[in-house]
Design a protein around this motif. Sequence first.
Motif, PDB file in Angstrom:
ATOM      1  N   CYS A  65       7.756   3.571  -6.539  1.00 28.87           N
ATOM      2  CA  CYS A  65       6.941   3.940  -6.502  1.00 28.87           C
ATOM      3  C   CYS A  65       7.091   4.214  -4.685  1.00 28.87           C
ATOM      4  CB  CYS A  65       5.605   3.403  -6.303  1.00 28.87           C
ATOM      5  SG  CYS A  65       5.246   3.335  -7.896  1.00 28.87           S
ATOM      6  N   HIS A  66       7.947   4.327  -4.163  1.00 30.70           N
ATOM      7  CA  HIS A  66       8.072   4.032  -2.365  1.00 30.70           C
ATOM      8  C   HIS A  66       7.243   3.469  -1.444  1.00 30.70           C
ATOM      9  CE1 HIS A  66      10.113   8.011  -3.062  1.00 30.70           C
ATOM     10  NE2 HIS A  66      11.454   7.140  -3.993  1.00 30.70           N
ATOM     11  N   ASN A  67       6.874   2.053  -2.445  1.00 29.89           N
ATOM     12  CA  ASN A  67       6.112   1.402  -1.361  1.00 29.89           C
ATOM     13  C   ASN A  67       6.714   0.325  -1.009  1.00 29.89           C
ATOM     14  OD1 ASN A  67       3.950  -0.594  -0.713  1.00 29.89           O
ATOM     15  ND2 ASN A  67       2.837   0.127  -2.344  1.00 29.89           N
ATOM     16  N   ALA A  68       6.835   0.415  -0.245  1.00 28.87           N
ATOM     17  CA  ALA A  68       8.287  -0.856   0.399  1.00 28.87           C
ATOM     18  C   ALA A  68       7.714  -1.385   0.671  1.00 28.87           C
ATOM     19  CB  ALA A  68       8.428   0.847   2.143  1.00 28.87           C
ATOM     20  N   SER A  69       6.409  -2.011   1.804  1.00 24.53           N
ATOM     21  CA  SER A  69       5.701  -3.191   1.879  1.00 24.53           C
ATOM     22  C   SER A  69       5.583  -3.842   0.456  1.00 24.53           C
ATOM     23  CB  SER A  69       4.245  -2.957   2.355  1.00 24.53           C
ATOM     24  OG  SER A  69       3.704  -2.476   1.762  1.00 24.53           O
ATOM     25  N   TYR A  70       5.552  -3.835  -0.773  1.00 22.94           N
ATOM     26  CA  TYR A  70       5.230  -4.657  -1.468  1.00 22.94           C
ATOM     27  C   TYR A  70       6.660  -4.928  -2.451  1.00 22.94           C
ATOM     28  CZ  TYR A  70       0.611  -5.119  -1.923  1.00 22.94           C
ATOM     29  OH  TYR A  70      -1.172  -5.321  -2.462  1.00 22.94           O
ATOM     30  N   ALA A  71       7.451  -3.621  -2.607  1.00 26.65           N
ATOM     31  CA  ALA A  71       8.942  -3.574  -2.796  1.00 26.65           C
ATOM     32  C   ALA A  71       9.808  -4.499  -1.991  1.00 26.65           C
ATOM     33  CB  ALA A  71       9.798  -2.584  -2.733  1.00 26.65           C
ATOM     34  N   SER A  72       9.698  -4.767  -0.770  1.00 28.42           N
ATOM     35  CA  SER A  72      10.465  -5.684   0.248  1.00 28.42           C
ATOM     36  C   SER A  72      10.149  -7.136  -0.016  1.00 28.42           C
ATOM     37  CB  SER A  72      10.553  -5.195   1.388  1.00 28.42           C
ATOM     38  OG  SER A  72       9.779  -5.097   2.020  1.00 28.42           O
ATOM     39  N   HIS A  73       8.466  -7.157  -0.726  1.00 29.32           N
ATOM     40  CA  HIS A  73       7.997  -8.217  -0.093  1.00 29.32           C
ATOM     41  C   HIS A  73       8.609  -9.615  -1.820  1.00 29.32           C
ATOM     42  CE1 HIS A  73       5.032 -11.036   0.241  1.00 29.32           C
ATOM     43  NE2 HIS A  73       4.927 -11.438  -1.245  1.00 29.32           N
TER      44      HIS A  73
END
Length: 191
Positions: A55-63
């Motif tokens: 989804c290109h949601n970097a903050s949640y994905a990386s967390h």
Amino acid sequence: MEIGKLEDYKRGEVEVYGSYKEVPFTHFYSKREGRKKIKCVVEEVEDLAITYAQCHNASYASHLFDKLPQPSLFSWNAMMRMYVQIGRPLDALNLFVEMLELGQTLPDKFTYPVVIKACADLSLIDAGVGIHGQTLKYGFASDTFVQNTLLAMFSIACSFLSRSLNSLHTNDINCLDTVILSDHFMVLITD
């Protein structure tokens, strides 16, 4: 029941996601309402991290990715791909280096095109040449996607060379030798 209606989320009846776009809403609402629909087991956290990456949601994905004790290669690839697609190729390369340093997972034919694209986006042609060497060493150089990404990267390099030559405004023999050698180098790479 139609997936995605707020009433369904409030009743806690949603256990599957209708689309990647609904995942952040489902995850947020489940956390806010104290629902146990998203369990904190490693496989589900990894799936959720991958979904956020897609989804290109970097903050949640990386967390979520950072919480994984031993991410799968698919997770590494999803995260690197996300970073390249959202315009953060340096983060993708840093993740690639981290993956190699941990030594738990080796790159595959899906890893290399993303990493090569990151090198091209950053104009790190020397690093790209090093990655090309890895594809040769590990047997992925004949993969069509790897070859096409390499070709695109070296085309960018030739474009820079062409612009540089145009700005020199000289017919110096050394400059022409450099062009011939670089053109010969391109032929060797694509053969």
